[in-house]
Design a protein around this motif. Sequence first.
Motif, PDB file in Angstrom:
ATOM      1  N   PHE A   1      -2.110  55.942 -72.584  1.00 21.41           N
ATOM      2  CA  PHE A   1      -1.796  54.617 -72.054  1.00 21.41           C
ATOM      3  C   PHE A   1      -3.093  53.950 -71.600  1.00 21.41           C
ATOM      4  CE2 PHE A   1      -0.536  51.481 -68.985  1.00 21.41           C
ATOM      5  CZ  PHE A   1       0.758  51.077 -69.320  1.00 21.41           C
ATOM      6  N   VAL A   2      -3.469  52.859 -72.248  1.00 16.42           N
ATOM      7  CA  VAL A   2      -4.737  52.182 -71.933  1.00 16.42           C
ATOM      8  C   VAL A   2      -4.437  50.769 -71.436  1.00 16.42           C
ATOM      9  CG1 VAL A   2      -7.023  51.564 -72.754  1.00 16.42           C
ATOM     10  CG2 VAL A   2      -5.842  53.525 -73.755  1.00 16.42           C
ATOM     11  N   PRO A   3      -4.532  50.545 -70.138  1.00 15.99           N
ATOM     12  CA  PRO A   3      -4.286  49.210 -69.601  1.00 15.99           C
ATOM     13  C   PRO A   3      -5.536  48.347 -69.650  1.00 15.99           C
ATOM     14  CG  PRO A   3      -4.623  50.757 -67.811  1.00 15.99           C
ATOM     15  CD  PRO A   3      -4.738  51.550 -69.088  1.00 15.99           C
ATOM     16  N   ARG A   4      -5.329  47.041 -69.683  1.00 13.01           N
ATOM     17  CA  ARG A   4      -6.420  46.072 -69.530  1.00 13.01           C
ATOM     18  C   ARG A   4      -6.342  45.568 -68.089  1.00 13.01           C
ATOM     19  NH1 ARG A   4      -9.595  41.908 -67.833  1.00 13.01           N
ATOM     20  NH2 ARG A   4     -10.722  40.871 -69.531  1.00 13.01           N
ATOM     21  N   SER A   5      -7.423  45.739 -67.349  1.00 14.65           N
ATOM     22  CA  SER A   5      -7.398  45.345 -65.943  1.00 14.65           C
ATOM     23  C   SER A   5      -6.930  43.900 -65.781  1.00 14.65           C
ATOM     24  CB  SER A   5      -8.793  45.490 -65.337  1.00 14.65           C
ATOM     25  OG  SER A   5      -8.821  44.913 -64.035  1.00 14.65           O
ATOM     26  N   PRO A   6      -6.121  43.612 -64.776  1.00 16.13           N
ATOM     27  CA  PRO A   6      -5.670  42.240 -64.544  1.00 16.13           C
ATOM     28  C   PRO A   6      -6.753  41.353 -63.939  1.00 16.13           C
ATOM     29  CG  PRO A   6      -4.803  43.690 -62.851  1.00 16.13           C
ATOM     30  CD  PRO A   6      -5.481  44.577 -63.864  1.00 16.13           C
ATOM     31  N   ALA A   7      -7.910  41.927 -63.586  1.00 16.48           N
ATOM     32  CA  ALA A   7      -8.997  41.150 -62.977  1.00 16.48           C
ATOM     33  C   ALA A   7     -10.313  41.487 -63.650  1.00 16.48           C
ATOM     34  CB  ALA A   7      -9.078  41.444 -61.482  1.00 16.48           C
ATOM     35  N   ASN A   8     -11.315  40.659 -63.418  1.00 14.17           N
ATOM     36  CA  ASN A   8     -12.668  40.891 -63.946  1.00 14.17           C
ATOM     37  C   ASN A   8     -13.637  41.011 -62.769  1.00 14.17           C
ATOM     38  OD1 ASN A   8     -12.020  40.549 -66.852  1.00 14.17           O
ATOM     39  ND2 ASN A   8     -11.511  38.479 -66.207  1.00 14.17           N
ATOM     40  N   THR A   9     -13.342  41.961 -61.907  1.00 17.56           N
ATOM     41  CA  THR A   9     -14.117  42.160 -60.687  1.00 17.56           C
ATOM     42  C   THR A   9     -14.630  43.594 -60.628  1.00 17.56           C
ATOM     43  OG1 THR A   9     -12.092  42.742 -59.497  1.00 17.56           O
ATOM     44  CG2 THR A   9     -12.776  40.436 -59.411  1.00 17.56           C
ATOM     45  N   TRP A  10     -15.627  43.833 -59.786  1.00 16.66           N
ATOM     46  CA  TRP A  10     -16.220  45.163 -59.710  1.00 16.66           C
ATOM     47  C   TRP A  10     -15.200  46.226 -59.286  1.00 16.66           C
ATOM     48  CZ3 TRP A  10     -16.364  48.244 -55.359  1.00 16.66           C
ATOM     49  CH2 TRP A  10     -16.011  47.622 -54.136  1.00 16.66           C
ATOM     50  N   ASN A  11     -14.237  45.841 -58.448  1.00 15.63           N
ATOM     51  CA  ASN A  11     -13.237  46.782 -57.950  1.00 15.63           C
ATOM     52  C   ASN A  11     -11.884  46.591 -58.637  1.00 15.63           C
ATOM     53  OD1 ASN A  11     -12.707  44.288 -56.824  1.00 15.63           O
ATOM     54  ND2 ASN A  11     -12.285  45.058 -54.765  1.00 15.63           N
ATOM     55  N   MET A  12     -11.929  46.203 -59.911  1.00 17.83           N
ATOM     56  CA  MET A  12     -10.719  45.803 -60.621  1.00 17.83           C
ATOM     57  C   MET A  12      -9.661  46.896 -60.709  1.00 17.83           C
ATOM     58  SD  MET A  12     -12.286  45.665 -64.474  1.00 17.83           S
ATOM     59  CE  MET A  12     -12.925  47.103 -65.301  1.00 17.83           C
ATOM     60  N   TRP A  13     -10.060  48.166 -60.633  1.00 13.05           N
ATOM     61  CA  TRP A  13      -9.091  49.247 -60.790  1.00 13.05           C
ATOM     62  C   TRP A  13      -8.571  49.789 -59.466  1.00 13.05           C
ATOM     63  CZ3 TRP A  13      -6.694  49.089 -64.971  1.00 13.05           C
ATOM     64  CH2 TRP A  13      -7.331  48.883 -66.202  1.00 13.05           C
ATOM     65  N   HIS A  14      -9.107  49.351 -58.359  1.00 13.59           N
ATOM     66  CA  HIS A  14      -8.613  49.922 -57.100  1.00 13.59           C
ATOM     67  C   HIS A  14      -8.354  48.885 -56.029  1.00 13.59           C
ATOM     68  CE1 HIS A  14     -12.860  49.903 -55.516  1.00 13.59           C
ATOM     69  NE2 HIS A  14     -13.145  50.178 -56.775  1.00 13.59           N
ATOM     70  N   ASP A  15      -8.328  47.616 -56.411  1.00 17.09           N
ATOM     71  CA  ASP A  15      -7.958  46.571 -55.479  1.00 17.09           C
ATOM     72  C   ASP A  15      -6.460  46.295 -55.605  1.00 17.09           C
ATOM     73  OD1 ASP A  15      -8.315  44.683 -53.526  1.00 17.09           O
ATOM     74  OD2 ASP A  15      -9.207  43.160 -54.823  1.00 17.09           O
ATOM     75  N   TYR A  16      -5.895  45.570 -54.644  1.00 17.99           N
ATOM     76  CA  TYR A  16      -4.500  45.142 -54.735  1.00 17.99           C
ATOM     77  C   TYR A  16      -4.305  44.351 -56.017  1.00 17.99           C
ATOM     78  CZ  TYR A  16      -0.239  42.556 -53.580  1.00 17.99           C
ATOM     79  OH  TYR A  16       1.020  42.019 -53.614  1.00 17.99           O
ATOM     80  N   PRO A  17      -3.191  44.538 -56.760  1.00 16.29           N
ATOM     81  CA  PRO A  17      -2.044  45.405 -56.496  1.00 16.29           C
ATOM     82  C   PRO A  17      -1.989  46.599 -57.446  1.00 16.29           C
ATOM     83  CG  PRO A  17      -1.354  43.653 -57.955  1.00 16.29           C
ATOM     84  CD  PRO A  17      -2.858  43.555 -57.834  1.00 16.29           C
ATOM     85  N   MET A  18      -3.113  47.312 -57.635  1.00 17.86           N
ATOM     86  CA  MET A  18      -3.114  48.408 -58.602  1.00 17.86           C
ATOM     87  C   MET A  18      -2.103  49.496 -58.267  1.00 17.86           C
ATOM     88  SD  MET A  18      -4.738  47.788 -61.254  1.00 17.86           S
ATOM     89  CE  MET A  18      -4.256  49.384 -61.881  1.00 17.86           C
ATOM     90  N   ASP A  19      -1.881  49.779 -56.987  1.00 21.15           N
ATOM     91  CA  ASP A  19      -0.913  50.812 -56.627  1.00 21.15           C
ATOM     92  C   ASP A  19       0.472  50.448 -57.156  1.00 21.15           C
ATOM     93  OD1 ASP A  19      -3.218  51.173 -55.040  1.00 21.15           O
ATOM     94  OD2 ASP A  19      -2.085  52.297 -53.568  1.00 21.15           O
ATOM     95  N   GLN A  20       0.858  49.193 -56.955  1.00 22.80           N
ATOM     96  CA  GLN A  20       2.167  48.739 -57.420  1.00 22.80           C
ATOM     97  C   GLN A  20       2.253  48.750 -58.945  1.00 22.80           C
ATOM     98  OE1 GLN A  20       0.299  47.329 -55.080  1.00 22.80           O
ATOM     99  NE2 GLN A  20       1.562  46.954 -53.271  1.00 22.80           N
ATOM    100  N   LEU A  21       1.179  48.358 -59.603  1.00 25.98           N
ATOM    101  CA  LEU A  21       1.163  48.348 -61.063  1.00 25.98           C
ATOM    102  C   LEU A  21       1.219  49.763 -61.636  1.00 25.98           C
ATOM    103  CD1 LEU A  21      -1.420  45.481 -61.617  1.00 25.98           C
ATOM    104  CD2 LEU A  21       0.988  45.428 -62.287  1.00 25.98           C
TER     105      LEU A  21
END
Length: 389
Positions: free
Chosen positions: A121-141
């Motif tokens: 499963f390869v997701p495309r981050s919903p953001a283009n930021t340095w913390n894109m994989w661990h900022d809100y709302p990654m837990d919910q996603l």
Amino acid sequence: MIKIYYSFKACTLFSLILLCSVTAFSQTNLSREKAAAIAVAELKSQMELQKAKSTIDWAAKQITYKNYTLKFTTQIFGDKPADGRSLYISLHGGGGTTAAENDQQWENQKRLYKLKEGVYFVPRSPANTWNMWHDYPMDQLISEVVKGEIVMDNVNPDKVYVMGYSAGGDGVFQLAPRLADYWAAAAMMAGHPGDAQILNLKNIPFDAFVGGKDAAYHRNELVAQWGLRMDSLAKVYPGSFIHETHVYPDMPHWMNRKDTIAVPWLASFTRNALPKDVIWIQDDILRDQFYWLGTPIESAKQGLKVHVAVTGNTINIIENQDEVLYLYLNDDLLNLDKKVSVTINGKKVFNKNVPRNAEVIKQSIAARLDKSLIFSGKLIIKNGQVSTL
């Protein structure tokens, strides 16, 4: 002789009150068999609801949460095992750069690893930021990803893995400990640990890879230091903090696929969903539950630590900085047909039966659709006092 007469209306009212009381009692003092039957029925019902939602999401290849959209691709490898497929969530690099660069990194991640068995499963981050994989709302996603894969591809929640390269490695450093109760194991490639809560990794295997010449942001030094910290923790807590650390002296940021050995390593582990000894430190993204521990989200604060262990039918609260602590219990963690003891700092403060409760069962299933994390009892710790739900 005294004769007592009831009107039909009064008798009906009395009967309803009695019926409601019996029903309420039957839902809060369940036998093990009744609790199991409720769990089976509720899990089936909730999975049907999730299937209706996920069928739409998987057809569109994207999950939406509030104003965030997580696009994704999936590849299925091998035959489906009898106990369900494995799931590998693979996080791409990039980070605080252009959308085009992150798109390119997403495409690269799709081809980076091959599995013997499972869903890649390869997701495309919903953001283009340095913390894109661990900022809100990654837990919910992430929660939606796992629930969706359970119903869409028959994934076994005890065989879910997280891995990631570069900025994706940054994400693994943060998500592996913060969401440790989701993972069977984790693999970090060429990332930066930042302020990750290493103690939360007590019960999940963690594999780390970095090039010895990958000096940007001091990745090479910090990953090596992380490995030494894991070495020390493994000595302090024998049998816990399973890990490997790979520093390839002649490799730069790109390790020329040496890190692909992580895949079979990950596959060798299944999740310990109900560890007997749990350390939980709240991260900057707050959670209301971690394994079988919980706390009200409104009183949760970053940095608060809880350490709880189970021995036999005794729960030992070794350290608790939460204002209110919940203990979610089931018959796999201890025996709810017997009295449960709770000690705080070595002093026994509770020794009673914990009733099995249908509402606790339903809430735990709705939250995760996770067959291994279905709870039937709940204790509440506040001001040194213990109460049941």
